[in-house]
Motif scaffolding. Sequence first.
Motif, mmCIF file in Angstrom:
data_model
loop_
_atom_site.group_PDB
_atom_site.id
_atom_site.type_symbol
_atom_site.label_atom_id
_atom_site.label_comp_id
_atom_site.label_asym_id
_atom_site.label_seq_id
_atom_site.Cartn_x
_atom_site.Cartn_y
_atom_site.Cartn_z
ATOM 1 N N LEU A 136 2.784 5.784 -5.851
ATOM 2 C CA LEU A 136 2.468 5.642 -7.529
ATOM 3 C C LEU A 136 1.371 6.462 -8.229
ATOM 4 O O LEU A 136 1.143 6.547 -9.387
ATOM 5 N N LEU A 137 0.473 6.809 -7.099
ATOM 6 C CA LEU A 137 -0.693 7.580 -7.890
ATOM 7 C C LEU A 137 -0.253 8.990 -8.333
ATOM 8 O O LEU A 137 0.345 9.607 -7.694
ATOM 9 N N PHE A 143 2.164 1.658 -3.564
ATOM 10 C CA PHE A 143 0.913 2.203 -4.221
ATOM 11 C C PHE A 143 0.498 3.654 -4.029
ATOM 12 O O PHE A 143 0.260 4.382 -5.163
ATOM 13 N N LEU A 195 0.796 -1.153 -0.131
ATOM 14 C CA LEU A 195 -0.030 -0.086 0.077
ATOM 15 C C LEU A 195 0.814 1.076 0.076
ATOM 16 O O LEU A 195 0.550 2.244 -0.450
#
Lengths: 66, 483
Positions: free
Chosen positions: A30-31, A27, A24
């Motif tokens: 990476l957004l 992630f 998470l």
Amino acid sequence: MADLVNNLPLQSANWISLGLFVLLFFFVWLLPFSRVRAPSGKMFSDIRIWASALIACQLALYAFFS
Amino acid sequence: MHLLDLSVILGYLGLIVLVGFRVSRGVKTAKDFFLAGRSLPWWIIGLSIIGTNIDSNNYVGASGNAYATGLAQANFEWIGAIPAMIIASLIFIPIYWKAGVYSIPEYLGRRYGQSVRLLVALIFTLSGIFVLSIAMYALAITLETYLGWPVVVGVLVSGLVVAAYSISGGLSAVTFTDALQVSIMFGCAIIVAYLGFMEMGGISEFLNRLETKSPTHLNPYLPANHPDFPWTGVILGLGIVLSPAYWIGSQAILQRTLAAKSQWDASASMMFAAMAKTFVPLLIIFPGILAFVMEAQIENPDMALPWVIKNVLPVGVSGLMFVAIIAALQSTIDSGVNTTALMITRDIRQVLLKRSDDKDDLKIGRALSLCILTIAMIAAPFIEQLGGIYLAVQNMLSLFQGPMLALLCLGALTKFVTPQAGLWTLITGVLLSGVLLFSGINMLFVAFISFCYALVCMTTLSYWTKPLPLNELHQLTFNWRER
């Protein structure tokens, strides 16, 4: 498959939790983020930093109780 | 009850009504009533989210479960909430906010058509009224236990207090009073933790005693063959399906974020709530574990919290702790009233009558708030007799979670899923969940299987049906390339 999972040691649940939080964390960074920064543009208005602190806190909790 | 405790309780009730009235000025449109005029800052919304999330089951039930099983109960606040809250904050809330919707059914209606909007709103409304009745009953029982008030009197007093601010002030009054209530709850949790640790001779001594008495109480997970909460079910069902379905699909929770004054405030509010959520076990788990370590002589685990209030807390503080329990219940009730009124006013009435007028919506919203609260108050004393129906409604809601999550995820994250695929996936997914649940499979696994089915079904059906035009999808989906 179900038997294999059921026979895993209980400790593996903690490790899976830690792994999910690490995934998470990557992630989150990476957004695309142009829409969740505050208009002020100050460093701590970047919510990714809040998310990272929160994930670190969860990692510490699951590591402590593992 | 000691006079000081009683004064604390009455002082709290007076303060809540006063704050509610003060905030209620300036409600002139339906947007003011249902979305606080889109003016709320992140920290008020964050506290309100926690207030709405914590209910009587959390307070009394979670303490009882913690007494019986230990730290495993905290998973509902940690892995069973935090990842979903982070994803909601960073991905879904910006989409809902950008779409400019009032509710989750409205978003689903724009993405999948008005039939899906109506179906989802009906299910949410029905379960919402039952949850309200239960919360009202739990509040009346709490008042009966501690103050000796008959259930009918407890229902009447708590209903009137909630009505006093939520019907006139709408979401604005609800969120401000929620924020105050959550602050009281956390204040109490810190006092209980401090007094508990002092009683035990410090944190390390507390942990030593707990480890000696029952080492498994310190494990966050229960074995895979546990009948209710096997760790496999907790990670797959709770962590991957039920928790995201709640945090990205619950109208009561997300309505607050849609009332934020900016998109950043909306996202930050959920992240702030997640930070507070990390410490919620101190509020609801710790009292149960404390009672266990102190070898409380109680007949059933649910008595753990009352035992701590009676035996650990001094006069005045026990009144404050009682206030915290009332606050948890009140914040569930006031939020439920506003949320249910919104869904009937906009998602059901507007779809069926096909007309919308802001001034009408405000009048109808207020009238419905009063009606919903009255229905909950009338139903509350009969909840024990309605136990079977309540369970059926709860089961219906759980049947709905897997397909609902698939609709939200694929609808918000991709452009290829189509309105028809959404409708048929929702209907067949709920039917599949029903069949699985009645065949005796654990609810956590049912949620996971129905979610996987819905993903496959919607993807497949979308190949043969027509998607929305790209210009409509742009406002309703996440843009991965945006920087």
